[in-house]
Each structure stands twice: as structure tokens, then as C-alpha cells.
Design a protein around this motif. Sequence first.
Motif, PDB file in Angstrom:
ATOM      1  N   ALA A  79       1.248   3.452   8.094  1.00  0.00           N
ATOM      2  CA  ALA A  79       0.522   2.714   6.870  1.00  0.00           C
ATOM      3  C   ALA A  79      -0.540   1.814   7.342  1.00  0.00           C
ATOM      4  CB  ALA A  79       1.702   1.954   6.503  1.00  0.00           C
ATOM      5  N   GLU A  80      -1.300   1.716   6.372  1.00  0.00           N
ATOM      6  CA  GLU A  80      -2.685   0.942   6.379  1.00  0.00           C
ATOM      7  C   GLU A  80      -2.241  -0.555   6.886  1.00  0.00           C
ATOM      8  OE1 GLU A  80      -5.447   1.417   3.344  1.00  0.00           O
ATOM      9  OE2 GLU A  80      -5.235   3.320   3.236  1.00  0.00           O
ATOM     10  N   GLY A  81      -1.451  -1.162   6.159  1.00  0.00           N
ATOM     11  CA  GLY A  81      -0.889  -2.693   6.500  1.00  0.00           C
ATOM     12  C   GLY A  81      -0.170  -2.721   7.471  1.00  0.00           C
ATOM     13  N   GLY A  82       0.336  -1.974   8.360  1.00  0.00           N
ATOM     14  CA  GLY A  82       1.219  -1.900   9.519  1.00  0.00           C
ATOM     15  C   GLY A  82       2.417  -1.605   9.346  1.00  0.00           C
ATOM     16  N   PRO A  83       3.298  -1.616  10.236  1.00  0.00           N
ATOM     17  CA  PRO A  83       4.839  -1.236   9.875  1.00  0.00           C
ATOM     18  C   PRO A  83       5.366  -2.333   9.193  1.00  0.00           C
ATOM     19  CG  PRO A  83       4.044  -1.153  12.268  1.00  0.00           C
ATOM     20  CD  PRO A  83       3.012  -1.604  11.768  1.00  0.00           C
ATOM     21  N   ALA A  84       5.179  -3.358   9.327  1.00  0.00           N
ATOM     22  CA  ALA A  84       5.950  -4.606   8.807  1.00  0.00           C
ATOM     23  C   ALA A  84       5.815  -4.859   7.195  1.00  0.00           C
ATOM     24  CB  ALA A  84       5.627  -6.039   9.455  1.00  0.00           C
ATOM     25  N   GLN A 131       0.831  -1.165   0.012  1.00  0.00           N
ATOM     26  CA  GLN A 131      -0.016   0.022  -0.049  1.00  0.00           C
ATOM     27  C   GLN A 131       0.908   1.241  -0.012  1.00  0.00           C
ATOM     28  OE1 GLN A 131      -3.231   0.150  -0.056  1.00  0.00           O
ATOM     29  NE2 GLN A 131      -3.441  -1.912  -0.264  1.00  0.00           N
ATOM     30  N   GLN A 132       1.855   1.095   0.852  1.00  0.00           N
ATOM     31  CA  GLN A 132       2.700   2.343   0.894  1.00  0.00           C
ATOM     32  C   GLN A 132       4.272   1.940   0.754  1.00  0.00           C
ATOM     33  OE1 GLN A 132       1.969   4.981   4.173  1.00  0.00           O
ATOM     34  NE2 GLN A 132       4.124   4.847   4.732  1.00  0.00           N
TER      35      GLN A 132
END
Length: 144
Positions: free
Chosen positions: A98-103, A57-58
Motif C-alpha cells: 500500500a502507498e500509505g504504508g502497512p499501518a 488509499q487501500q
Amino acid sequence: MAEQMGRRGRRVRNEINMVPFIDVMLVLLIIFMVSAPLMPTGVVDLPSVGKAQQPPQQVIELVVEDEARVRVRVNQRDVDTYAIEALAEQVRLLQAQAEGGPAQSPVIISARKDLRYDTVIQVMDRLQRAGVARVGLSVRTTGA
């Protein structure tokens, strides 16, 4: 007197006889020509690259401008320019947003080709010490 003429008629010639040398080389050539097709060919197992299910996503791109400044881009849009000392915290904040999380947010480091590589290593080291995951290097150069 005949003995003296015999000694004068025979001279020692200091030359290399090339015929045995050529014979040996031809035999070696034939041996290699016969044995070359019998040698097994080397097989190199190259790693394969899998395709991602979906793009992230990012994507955070760090463009190293010089020895002190790094430009941060998110999804190919400029965010801001930071000093190398403050960069790791800003990247962690961007990854947390970020939407998907840091990982899930990869970090890509780009640099000009006339920049010292030591600066890129310093940026990577600071990111690693801050615990930033998924850091990679760009294979293309930006700027001249």
C-alpha cells in the motif's frame, strides 16, 4: 336454648377483606405519582464518532466463504481466494504494498450470515498473531 341459637347465628367467614388492600395500593399509587417527577433523569454519555480527514488509499476486505476459504478483495475488486492458513501472510504482503504504508491499510472482515462465527474468530486470531493492524468487522452480511 338462647345460647345455642346465638352460636348457630354467628358463623366464621373465611374471606379476604379487600378494602385495606385497596387502600394501601391507592396510597402507594399516590406516593409514586408525586415522587416520579422529582426523580432525576438518567443522562447517557454516548461516544461520538469523528470524521476521518481523508479515506484510506487501500481497503482490504476479507470475505469468509466457508470454513476453509477466504476471498480477498482490495478496493472492492477481487484479488484471489486463499486458505485460512495462508491468509495472514497474504494480507501482510498486501498491506506492505500500500502507498500509505502497512499501518494505513484497514482490513475489514465480512462473512455470510449462515456461517459459524467461530470461523470469523479464527480469521481474526490468525491476523492478530501475524501482527496485522487495523482489523474490523463489517456490519452488513454478504450473500445469503
